[in-house]
Scaffold this motif. Structure first.
Motif, PDB file in Angstrom:
ATOM      1  N   GLU A 221       0.690  -1.158  -0.160  1.00 16.21           N
ATOM      2  CA  GLU A 221       0.242   0.498   0.698  1.00 16.21           C
ATOM      3  C   GLU A 221       0.866   1.195   0.200  1.00 16.21           C
ATOM      4  O   GLU A 221       0.657   2.196   1.089  1.00 16.21           O
ATOM      5  CB  GLU A 221      -0.963   0.055   1.630  1.00 16.21           C
ATOM      6  N   GLY A 222       1.785   0.854  -0.650  1.00 20.94           N
ATOM      7  CA  GLY A 222       2.732   1.926  -1.270  1.00 20.94           C
ATOM      8  C   GLY A 222       3.983   2.228   0.303  1.00 20.94           C
ATOM      9  O   GLY A 222       5.178   3.416  -0.026  1.00 20.94           O
ATOM     10  N   ARG A 223       4.292   1.933   1.339  1.00 23.06           N
ATOM     11  CA  ARG A 223       5.151   1.939   2.310  1.00 23.06           C
ATOM     12  C   ARG A 223       6.010   0.286   2.315  1.00 23.06           C
ATOM     13  O   ARG A 223       5.856  -0.223   1.523  1.00 23.06           O
ATOM     14  CB  ARG A 223       4.797   2.620   3.359  1.00 23.06           C
ATOM     15  N   PRO A 224       7.104   1.050   2.858  1.00 22.29           N
ATOM     16  CA  PRO A 224       8.374  -0.286   3.376  1.00 22.29           C
ATOM     17  C   PRO A 224       7.263  -1.628   3.629  1.00 22.29           C
ATOM     18  O   PRO A 224       6.845  -0.407   4.612  1.00 22.29           O
ATOM     19  CB  PRO A 224       9.150   0.509   3.649  1.00 22.29           C
ATOM     20  N   VAL A 225       7.837  -2.621   3.283  1.00 20.89           N
ATOM     21  CA  VAL A 225       6.819  -3.692   4.237  1.00 20.89           C
ATOM     22  C   VAL A 225       7.701  -3.440   5.488  1.00 20.89           C
ATOM     23  O   VAL A 225       9.106  -3.322   5.256  1.00 20.89           O
ATOM     24  CB  VAL A 225       7.223  -5.113   2.769  1.00 20.89           C
ATOM     25  N   THR A 226       7.402  -4.421   6.743  1.00 20.80           N
ATOM     26  CA  THR A 226       7.978  -4.531   7.981  1.00 20.80           C
ATOM     27  C   THR A 226       7.520  -5.502   8.186  1.00 20.80           C
ATOM     28  O   THR A 226       6.763  -6.159   7.338  1.00 20.80           O
ATOM     29  CB  THR A 226       7.302  -3.438   8.452  1.00 20.80           C
ATOM     30  N   ALA A 227       8.272  -6.037   9.520  1.00 21.68           N
ATOM     31  CA  ALA A 227       8.041  -7.849   9.711  1.00 21.68           C
ATOM     32  C   ALA A 227       5.964  -7.425   9.787  1.00 21.68           C
ATOM     33  O   ALA A 227       6.081  -9.145  10.004  1.00 21.68           O
ATOM     34  CB  ALA A 227       8.753  -7.702  11.217  1.00 21.68           C
ATOM     35  N   ASP A 228       5.991  -6.994  10.167  1.00 25.17           N
ATOM     36  CA  ASP A 228       4.569  -6.711  10.869  1.00 25.17           C
ATOM     37  C   ASP A 228       3.628  -7.166   9.650  1.00 25.17           C
ATOM     38  O   ASP A 228       2.202  -7.985   9.442  1.00 25.17           O
ATOM     39  CB  ASP A 228       4.142  -5.901  11.053  1.00 25.17           C
ATOM     40  N   ASP A 229       4.020  -7.677   8.500  1.00 27.33           N
ATOM     41  CA  ASP A 229       3.648  -7.579   7.308  1.00 27.33           C
ATOM     42  C   ASP A 229       3.217  -8.702   6.412  1.00 27.33           C
ATOM     43  O   ASP A 229       2.659  -9.150   5.541  1.00 27.33           O
ATOM     44  CB  ASP A 229       4.105  -6.300   5.639  1.00 27.33           C
ATOM     45  N   VAL A 230       4.146  -9.591   7.259  1.00 22.09           N
ATOM     46  CA  VAL A 230       4.381 -11.238   6.926  1.00 22.09           C
ATOM     47  C   VAL A 230       3.361 -11.572   6.886  1.00 22.09           C
ATOM     48  O   VAL A 230       3.164 -11.320   8.368  1.00 22.09           O
ATOM     49  CB  VAL A 230       5.934 -11.327   7.331  1.00 22.09           C
ATOM     50  N   ILE A 231       3.221 -12.508   6.166  1.00 18.79           N
ATOM     51  CA  ILE A 231       1.590 -13.555   6.061  1.00 18.79           C
ATOM     52  C   ILE A 231       2.454 -15.143   5.364  1.00 18.79           C
ATOM     53  O   ILE A 231       3.377 -14.777   4.998  1.00 18.79           O
ATOM     54  CB  ILE A 231       1.073 -12.736   5.512  1.00 18.79           C
ATOM     55  N   SER A 232       1.587 -16.605   6.235  1.00 15.23           N
ATOM     56  CA  SER A 232       1.958 -16.957   5.318  1.00 15.23           C
ATOM     57  C   SER A 232       0.800 -17.255   3.814  1.00 15.23           C
ATOM     58  O   SER A 232      -0.157 -16.728   3.730  1.00 15.23           O
ATOM     59  CB  SER A 232       1.178 -18.612   6.349  1.00 15.23           C
ATOM     60  N   GLY A 233       1.788 -17.608   3.104  1.00 19.72           N
ATOM     61  CA  GLY A 233       1.223 -16.753   1.376  1.00 19.72           C
ATOM     62  C   GLY A 233       0.544 -18.309   1.061  1.00 19.72           C
ATOM     63  O   GLY A 233       0.332 -19.291   1.530  1.00 19.72           O
ATOM     64  N   ALA A 234       0.181 -17.759   0.264  1.00 18.80           N
ATOM     65  CA  ALA A 234      -1.710 -18.793  -0.437  1.00 18.80           C
ATOM     66  C   ALA A 234       0.444 -19.974  -1.177  1.00 18.80           C
ATOM     67  O   ALA A 234       0.998 -19.690  -1.459  1.00 18.80           O
ATOM     68  CB  ALA A 234      -1.732 -18.213  -1.248  1.00 18.80           C
ATOM     69  N   GLU A 235      -0.636 -20.816  -1.714  1.00 13.53           N
ATOM     70  CA  GLU A 235      -0.634 -21.792  -2.814  1.00 13.53           C
ATOM     71  C   GLU A 235       0.964 -22.379  -1.732  1.00 13.53           C
ATOM     72  O   GLU A 235       1.943 -22.941  -2.647  1.00 13.53           O
ATOM     73  CB  GLU A 235      -0.059 -21.590  -3.934  1.00 13.53           C
ATOM     74  N   GLY A 236       0.849 -22.247  -0.488  1.00 13.57           N
ATOM     75  CA  GLY A 236       2.119 -23.386  -0.097  1.00 13.57           C
ATOM     76  C   GLY A 236       3.848 -22.691   0.038  1.00 13.57           C
ATOM     77  O   GLY A 236       4.718 -23.071  -0.214  1.00 13.57           O
ATOM     78  N   LEU A 237       3.565 -21.464  -0.306  1.00 12.80           N
ATOM     79  CA  LEU A 237       4.534 -20.511  -0.969  1.00 12.80           C
ATOM     80  C   LEU A 237       6.089 -19.993   0.181  1.00 12.80           C
ATOM     81  O   LEU A 237       6.499 -19.749   0.177  1.00 12.80           O
ATOM     82  CB  LEU A 237       4.080 -19.106  -1.706  1.00 12.80           C
TER      83      LEU A 237
END
Length: 393
Positions: A221-237
């Motif tokens: 959303e236009g801002r640098p990714v931080t640790a709080d943005d990390v999720i478990s990705g779709a498709e086992g990524l």
């Protein structure tokens, strides 16, 4: 690297035709591994073997019971297995197809196939999730002598050899840079990088050799990714973040290659491509298209009074009609890559897109995450971080 792939692409028709003439009195046995609902069987990695007369599917494994029943019927088999390890131990196939699109299953499936004595393995991309997983698989395959091919099918396009001729002849002028782009749909960013961008990065190495460094930026959303943005990705990524990826690679031959992916950027699906930008012309290569590439002559930074036309590039060359449509279909439906794997086993050579090529693509992706975590610093290959750098952030 480029010379090996150039020669392979140039002899694609010969490979296809010579394999078609093979004696099928002694069938080459194949076992298929899939997982309905968790990547299923990829893009036809189960049914491709029915198009190769010298092979016979002897068994299929799927942990999803209804999916297994459907697959047994589709492949016209008498029996299926819910446990792929049991299937491999009981059938001892010569070749194994690892079909699921979810790469979190690939390491265990490929290791089991190697340990069962399989001579050749054809695996859906992405190859695996981390350089550490790739290291384990490379070591196991080398110890057993197993040939592993990764289903980056665009590497088998015969037109690649014609693009190489354009570069080497000077007709394109000096190669200024390579630009790759994701599909730009809802998956734009980290997911696009893995699922579709892997094809683009894999072609970077065909044209310019191995990557030396990468520097990258991830945004959400236009801002640098931080640790709080990390999720478990779709498709086992695995660990994932970002709806925007900007990456810069320094390649082995000195070329700078850029990769961008932005969610819902308005270009899907036409933006999903790779551009070789030369001082006298541009090659635009659209993944999985026919024709796969077009050439636009002229200085890309100078207006043309008559407009610049896109000239198709086929297996016969620039502006030539495709003389062998069946050959191109054999790339799209994985027939040619599988035939190459069979030939690689028989000739004791590496497949065109082998285990090392698949591993390099995975490392290029994970390098993006490591660079961003290090504030966009340029990081060198091989990566010091062999796991996903987002995992313990």
């Amino acid at each position: 690297m480029r010379r090996r792939t150039f020669l392979a692409a140039s002899s694609a028709a010969l490979l296809l035709n010579s394999t078609l003439r093979a004696d099928d009195s002694a069938k080459r046995t194949v076992a298929v591994i899939g997982h309905t609902g968790r990547g299923s069987y990829g893009h036809g990695l189960d049914t491709v073997w029915h198009q190769i007369p010298e092979t016979e599917i002897v068994a299929v494994a799927d942990a999803n019971e209804p999916g297994l029943a459907r697959e047994v019927a589709k492949l016209k088999l008498e029996r299926g297995y819910s446990d792929y390890r049991k299937m491999l131990q009981e059938t001892r196939p010569e070749f194994v197809a690892v079909g699921p699109r979810h790469p979190d299953q690939h390491q265990d499936m490929i290791l089991a196939a190697i340990e069962s004595g399989a001579k050749g393995i054809y695996c859906e991309k992405p190859f695996c999730r981390t350089p550490a997983e790739a290291d384990t698989l490379i070591a196991a395959a080398a110890k057993q002598g197993t040939k592993v091919a990764v289903a980056h099918r665009n590497r088998y396009q015969p037109a690649l050899a014609k693009i190489t001729e354009l570069l080497d002849s000077g007709e394109m002028g000096r190669l200024l840079e390579i630009r790759g782009k994701g599909k730009g749909d809802r998956r734009g960013g980290g997911e696009d990088l893995w699922v579709l961008g892997s094809h683009v990065l894999n072609l970077f190495t065909y044209f310019s050799g191995a990557p030396k460094t990468v520097s990258a930026l991830l945004r959400k959303e236009g801002r640098p990714v931080t640790a709080d943005d990390v999720i478990s990705g779709a498709e086992g990524l695995g660990p994932l973040a970002a709806d925007e990826v900007r990456a810069r690679y320094e390649m082995e031959d000195g070329t700078i290659a850029y990769y961008d992916s932005v969610a819902n950027d308005g270009t899907a699906p036409n933006g999903y491509c790779l551009e070789l930008i030369g001082s006298k012309g541009v090659v635009t290569l659209h993944i999985d298209r026919t024709p796969i590439a077009h050439f636009t002559r002229g200085n890309p930074f100078q207006a043309s009074p008559n407009g610049q036309s896109w000239i198709p590039i086929t297996s016969a060359g620039v502006g030539e009609k495709e003389p062998d449509p069946e050959l191109i279909r054999s790339v799209h439906n994985h027939v040619l890559p599988v035939r190459d794997l069979i030939a690689a086993v028989d000739e004791d050579r590496a497949p065109i897109c082998d285990i090392h090529e698949g591993a390099a693509t995975v490392e290029m992706i994970c390098g993006v995450f490591q660079s961003h975590r290090e504030n966009g610093r340029s990081v060198s290959f091989p990566l010091s971080q062999r796991d996903n750098a987002l995992a313990d952030w």
